[in-house]
Design a protein around this motif. Structure first.
Motif, short mmCIF file in Angstrom:
data_model
loop_
_atom_site.label_atom_id
_atom_site.label_comp_id
_atom_site.label_asym_id
_atom_site.label_seq_id
_atom_site.Cartn_x
_atom_site.Cartn_y
_atom_site.Cartn_z
N LEU A 1 0.57 -1.05 -0.14
CA LEU A 1 -0.13 0.25 0.19
C LEU A 1 1.03 1.60 -0.19
O LEU A 1 2.15 1.36 0.31
N PRO A 2 0.64 2.23 -0.97
CA PRO A 2 1.11 3.62 -0.03
C PRO A 2 0.95 4.27 1.02
O PRO A 2 -0.12 3.76 1.80
N ARG A 3 2.11 4.80 1.36
CA ARG A 3 2.55 4.73 2.55
C ARG A 3 1.63 6.40 2.98
O ARG A 3 2.48 7.87 1.87
N PRO A 4 1.43 6.13 3.69
CA PRO A 4 1.08 7.70 4.48
C PRO A 4 1.62 9.02 4.34
O PRO A 4 2.93 8.55 4.96
N ASP B 1 6.66 5.35 8.08
CA ASP B 1 7.42 4.68 7.27
C ASP B 1 7.16 2.87 7.96
O ASP B 1 8.17 2.57 7.56
N GLY B 2 6.26 2.94 7.65
CA GLY B 2 5.16 2.00 7.76
C GLY B 2 5.09 0.60 6.59
O GLY B 2 4.64 1.63 5.79
N THR B 3 5.05 0.03 6.56
CA THR B 3 5.35 -0.85 5.05
C THR B 3 3.93 -1.70 5.60
O THR B 3 3.93 -2.52 6.35
N VAL B 4 2.73 -1.98 4.89
CA VAL B 4 1.99 -2.44 5.04
C VAL B 4 1.35 -3.21 3.58
O VAL B 4 0.77 -2.35 2.52
N VAL B 5 1.19 -4.73 3.70
CA VAL B 5 0.95 -5.62 2.56
C VAL B 5 -0.72 -5.79 2.32
O VAL B 5 -0.94 -6.03 4.01
#
Length: 394
Positions: free
Chosen positions: A202-205, A209-213
């Motif tokens: 997902l695009p990062r807000p 610095d979080g990475t969400v799949v």
């Protein structure tokens, strides 16, 4: 209305057979002709004695309809048959024939042979050398996204289907998966070209610095729901809840006699999925298939109600007078049974009579219908069984 072209194919019931001429090809009039498998320029054939709205094109003995406005296969006018080519034909041979309906039976033209050949200049080839030892073994692969967030997914079936995701590391896939998650309820579709699974970073807000799949997959067979799960892989791993994005209880499928969801696609906080919602489970109609789209809430906590996109003109046209005669498969000349490769779309059987007389229409034997147009067949494209377990190279 013709299901594949949006044009009438059932005319001629009130026309004397002597008033309908035998359709014919003029140039070429007989024999065969060649098209190149990579050809994009439409193929034009000169024709004559065409009864517009009545004369149909047969490809390999299967009706392609009258090729009226909006047909994806081609155009048929009073003096020209134009076949649309899309540069991705399989090598082989196909037969073309014209047929006009009359009360006394169909009138056929001579048969032409279309040979699909390889181009004179071979296409560029790309190859690579794989490591001898596989990185993983599974039943299906999927690739999603673009660098630096590209993902390679390995789907393993069985009683407990799982998805393992790999990220690229300096031009090669990582040795170990970045995450593995269960696909509870996922059932592989044997005749599908790919798994009913999607994954996306997902695009990062801003400022994060979080990475969400996000993982989405079709549940059940036939698909009764599309479910999703968000998985945080950085900075701290976290597994989100399994959520239903869309299921068959949605208003979109309320009036369907048969409905099923297909493969999902992820585009940021939007989910798209193929669906089949047939008003008549026995006969295919334009608009039975469509695309449902669902939007994620701004805080990424839930999914909104789905909406859908379906082709127009879904209603069955009403023809005055008695049921029109159909081209009988028994009266049609013998022809090869190879499938049509010249177009990404094909026609379906002529639209049945209105509900009040549908029982009479079902007793008629109409033109043979391409097998890929069956409402019980998966979506359009060449179909092949899912491959067995395969090793994955670097």
């Amino acid at each position: 209305m013709d299901a594949g072209t949006g044009s009438d194919t059932g005319t001629g019931s009130d026309t004397d057979s002597s008033e309908v001429p035998d359709p014919a090809f003029l140039n070429p009039a007989l024999g065969d002709f060649l098209v190149v498998s990579t050809q994009h320029v439409p193929k034009d054939i000169v024709v004559q004695k065409i009864t517009l709205g009545n004369t149909q094109l047969l490809i390999d003995g299967q009706t392609a309809g009258t090729l009226g406005p909006g047909s994806a296969l081609g155009e048929l006018t009073g003096d020209r048959l134009r076949i649309f080519l899309h540069g991705a034909l399989a090598l082989g041979t196909h037969t073309l024939q014209l047929a006009s309906l009359t009360p006394d039976g169909p009138r056929f033209s001579a048969e032409l042979t279309m040979n699909v050949g390889a181009p004179d200049n071979p296409l560029p080839q790309v190859w690579t050398e794989l490591d001898p030892e596989p990185r993983d073994v599974g039943d299906a692969l999927l690739v999603s996204g673009a660098p630096p967030d590209i993902l390679l997914g390995v789907v393993s079936g069985g009683l407990d289907p799982t998805l393992r995701l790999y990220r690229a590391d300096e031009g090669a896939w990582a040795d170990t998966p970045v995450l593995e998650t269960s696909l509870k309820g996922y059932v592989p579709e044997v005749m599908s070209l790919g798994p009913g699974v999607a994954a996306l970073v997902l695009p990062r807000p801003p400022g994060s610095d979080g990475t969400v799949v996000r993982v989405a997959y079709r549940r059940g067979l036939p698909g009764d729901a599309i479910v999703t799960r968000d998985l945080t892989i950085a900075p701290e791993p976290n597994i989100g809840p399994l959520q239903t994005a869309v299921d068959l209880s949605a208003d979109l499928f309320r009036d369907a006699e048969f409905a099923a969801l297909g493969k999902p696609f992820l585009l940021g906080d939007v989910l798209l999925t193929e669906f089949l919602a047939a008003d008549d489970a026995e006969t295919a109609h334009p608009g039975d298939r469509g695309i449902a789209h669902v939007r994620r809430s701004s805080d990424r906590s839930s999914w909104a109600a789905p909406s859908g996109s379906r082709p127009p003109n879904r209603s069955t046209s009403t023809l005055s007078g008695p049921p029109s005669p159909c081209l009988s498969s028994a009266s049609a000349p013998a022809s090869p049974s190879a499938s049509v490769s010249a177009s990404p779309a094909c026609s379906r059987s002529p639209t049945p009579a209105p509900p009040s007389s549908r029982s009479q229409a079902k007793k008629s034997t109409c033109l043979p219908v391409h097998p890929r147009c069956s409402p019980r067949s998966p979506a359009t494209s060449a179909l092949a069984p899912s491959p067995p377990s395969l090793p994955i190279g670097a």
